[in-house]
Enzyme design. Structure first.
Site, PDB file in Angstrom:
ATOM      1  N   LYS A   1      -4.120  -3.243  15.597  1.00 17.04           N
ATOM      2  CA  LYS A   1      -4.733  -2.167  14.824  1.00 17.04           C
ATOM      3  C   LYS A   1      -5.865  -1.501  15.616  1.00 17.04           C
ATOM      4  O   LYS A   1      -6.101  -0.293  15.482  1.00 17.04           O
ATOM      5  CB  LYS A   1      -5.247  -2.705  13.486  1.00 17.04           C
ATOM      6  CG  LYS A   1      -4.134  -3.087  12.515  1.00 17.04           C
ATOM      7  CD  LYS A   1      -3.294  -1.885  12.108  1.00 17.04           C
ATOM      8  CE  LYS A   1      -2.298  -2.227  11.002  1.00 17.04           C
ATOM      9  NZ  LYS A   1      -1.537  -1.056  10.523  1.00 17.04           N
TER      10      LYS A   1
ATOM     11  N   TYR B   1      -2.598  -9.245  14.970  1.00 17.62           N
ATOM     12  CA  TYR B   1      -2.665  -8.136  14.004  1.00 17.62           C
ATOM     13  C   TYR B   1      -3.909  -7.300  14.264  1.00 17.62           C
ATOM     14  O   TYR B   1      -3.852  -6.065  14.328  1.00 17.62           O
ATOM     15  CB  TYR B   1      -2.700  -8.697  12.582  1.00 17.62           C
ATOM     16  CG  TYR B   1      -2.938  -7.641  11.515  1.00 17.62           C
ATOM     17  CD1 TYR B   1      -1.901  -6.805  11.107  1.00 17.62           C
ATOM     18  CD2 TYR B   1      -4.188  -7.485  10.924  1.00 17.62           C
ATOM     19  CE1 TYR B   1      -2.118  -5.837  10.134  1.00 17.62           C
ATOM     20  CE2 TYR B   1      -4.414  -6.526   9.961  1.00 17.62           C
ATOM     21  CZ  TYR B   1      -3.378  -5.699   9.561  1.00 17.62           C
ATOM     22  OH  TYR B   1      -3.600  -4.737   8.601  1.00 17.62           O
TER      23      TYR B   1
ATOM     24  N   THR C   1      -2.092  -7.125  -1.382  1.00 14.38           N
ATOM     25  CA  THR C   1      -0.666  -6.894  -1.153  1.00 14.38           C
ATOM     26  C   THR C   1      -0.072  -8.166  -0.561  1.00 14.38           C
ATOM     27  O   THR C   1      -0.759  -9.163  -0.371  1.00 14.38           O
ATOM     28  CB  THR C   1      -0.450  -5.717  -0.182  1.00 14.38           C
ATOM     29  OG1 THR C   1      -0.913  -6.108   1.119  1.00 14.38           O
ATOM     30  CG2 THR C   1      -1.211  -4.477  -0.645  1.00 14.38           C
TER      31      THR C   1
ATOM     32  N   ASP D   1      13.677   2.594  10.067  1.00 16.19           N
ATOM     33  CA  ASP D   1      13.151   1.356  10.635  1.00 16.19           C
ATOM     34  C   ASP D   1      12.390   1.753  11.886  1.00 16.19           C
ATOM     35  O   ASP D   1      12.996   2.178  12.876  1.00 16.19           O
ATOM     36  CB  ASP D   1      14.303   0.408  10.957  1.00 16.19           C
ATOM     37  CG  ASP D   1      13.837  -0.908  11.574  1.00 16.19           C
ATOM     38  OD1 ASP D   1      12.629  -1.048  11.848  1.00 16.19           O
ATOM     39  OD2 ASP D   1      14.683  -1.787  11.784  1.00 16.19           O
TER      40      ASP D   1
ATOM     41  N   ASN E   1       2.273   4.185   7.557  1.00 11.17           N
ATOM     42  CA  ASN E   1       1.804   3.030   6.798  1.00 11.17           C
ATOM     43  C   ASN E   1       2.521   1.736   7.178  1.00 11.17           C
ATOM     44  O   ASN E   1       1.953   0.656   7.062  1.00 11.17           O
ATOM     45  CB  ASN E   1       1.988   3.295   5.297  1.00 11.17           C
ATOM     46  CG  ASN E   1       1.803   2.052   4.467  1.00 11.17           C
ATOM     47  OD1 ASN E   1       0.694   1.559   4.280  1.00 11.17           O
ATOM     48  ND2 ASN E   1       2.916   1.511   3.963  1.00 11.17           N
TER      49      ASN E   1
ATOM     50  N   LEU F   1       0.818  -1.209   0.000  1.00 14.29           N
ATOM     51  CA  LEU F   1       0.000   0.000   0.000  1.00 14.29           C
ATOM     52  C   LEU F   1       0.848   1.253   0.000  1.00 14.29           C
ATOM     53  O   LEU F   1       0.515   2.234  -0.672  1.00 14.29           O
ATOM     54  CB  LEU F   1      -0.931  -0.005   1.229  1.00 14.29           C
ATOM     55  CG  LEU F   1      -1.780   1.252   1.422  1.00 14.29           C
ATOM     56  CD1 LEU F   1      -2.681   1.516   0.220  1.00 14.29           C
ATOM     57  CD2 LEU F   1      -2.593   1.164   2.704  1.00 14.29           C
TER      58      LEU F   1
ATOM     59  N   SER G   1      -7.123  -1.003   9.906  1.00 11.37           N
ATOM     60  CA  SER G   1      -7.713  -2.143   9.196  1.00 11.37           C
ATOM     61  C   SER G   1      -9.219  -2.186   9.398  1.00 11.37           C
ATOM     62  O   SER G   1      -9.738  -1.761  10.443  1.00 11.37           O
ATOM     63  CB  SER G   1      -7.096  -3.442   9.726  1.00 11.37           C
ATOM     64  OG  SER G   1      -7.788  -4.571   9.237  1.00 11.37           O
TER      65      SER G   1
END
Length: 265
Positions: free
Chosen positions: A186, A182, A217, A67, A94, A16, A149
């Site tokens: 988010k 995950y 992706t 990083d 992002n 993305l 998300s």
């Protein structure tokens, strides 16, 4: 020094992030775009690729090594951007990871996988934002975006049309299904955004979480696997983020926005 708006996108050499850069380069507006990645080599390669695709773009691309797991790396990137541009008009957080599959495959322990998921998606993003705030506050129109998300919504967990919300069979062991680390990281990002919205509101910073939808992706697997699950063209996500940067969702600051409207908490 250029008068163009300075846009910084983390995790931008692929996925993305790469599509956000492409969308910004296709805009009629003029930007200095910082394409940030963990690898300077890959950031340079991405800059070269996009520059060749958009030779007439009014914007200019700049590679940046950062990083977000490394505080020293973030600080070094801050000093480089401060020296070259003295401001950032839009920071697009992002960079992120989906590591739940690493536990299922035995490549990471549960603690490693959960800690790393939060370390990148939430903690790393928090530190990146904190260090770059002084440059954002030098902008006349500062914007702060966090890529979240569609599965981060708490209200959405009651949607039984989504397989991720289905109850698991009774008894142990439970099947290894879902992406809870995950997903929760988010959800944590959404609250983090609200904290930044509160913190920076009186400074005039416009803050959002962006829910771009499921995109084809390499996040969490292969591009082809995500396509088979109905994922959209990531270019659509890039265009949506660009639209937010260019003012199309200014009425929804402090919220999680998607192409369909405002995502429920």
């Amino acid at each position: 020094m250029s008068s163009a708006e300075v846009i910084l996108v983390t995790g931008a050499n692929t996925g993305l992030g790469f599509e956000i850069i492409r969308a910004l380069c296709s805009s009629e507006k003029t930007y200095d775009i910082l394409l940030a990645g963990r690898s300077l080599l890959k950031a340079n390669e991405a800059v070269s690729s996009i520059s060749k695709e958009f030779p007439s773009s009014p914007s200019k691309l700049w590679p940046l090594q950062v990083d977000i797991e490394d505080d020293d790396s973030i600080q070094k990137a801050f000093e480089e951007v401060h020296s070259k541009f003295s401001k950032v008009d839009a920071l697009i957080n992002n960079a992120g990871v989906q590591l739940d599959q690493q536990l299922a495959s035995g490549k990471m322990t549960m603690r490693q996988m959960w800690n790393q998921s939060w370390n990148v998606n939430t903690t790393g993003t928090q530190v990146m934002t904190t260090i770059f705030i002084p440059l954002l506050l030098k902008s006349s129109n500062p914007r702060l975006l966090f890529i979240t998300s569609g599965i981060s919504t708490l209200e959405g967990t009651s949607n039984m049309a989504l397989a991720l919300n289905h109850p698991l069979p009774k008894g142990l062991p439970k099947p290894k299904f879902g992406i809870p680390a995950y997903r929760s990281s988010k959800t944590g990002m959404n609250m983090m955004m609200r904290e930044w919205y509160k913190t920076l509101k009186e400074d005039g910073v416009k803050v959002w979480c962006i829910s771009p939808g499921k995109l084809a992706t390499g996040l969490g697997g292969s591009v082809e696997a995500n396509k088979k699950m109905g994922a959209k063209d990531p270019a659509d996500g890039g265009k949506f983020v660009c639209a937010v940067v260019e003012g199309h969702r200014d009425a929804d600051v402090g919220k999680v926005v998607s192409v369909d409207g405002v995502q429920a908490w």
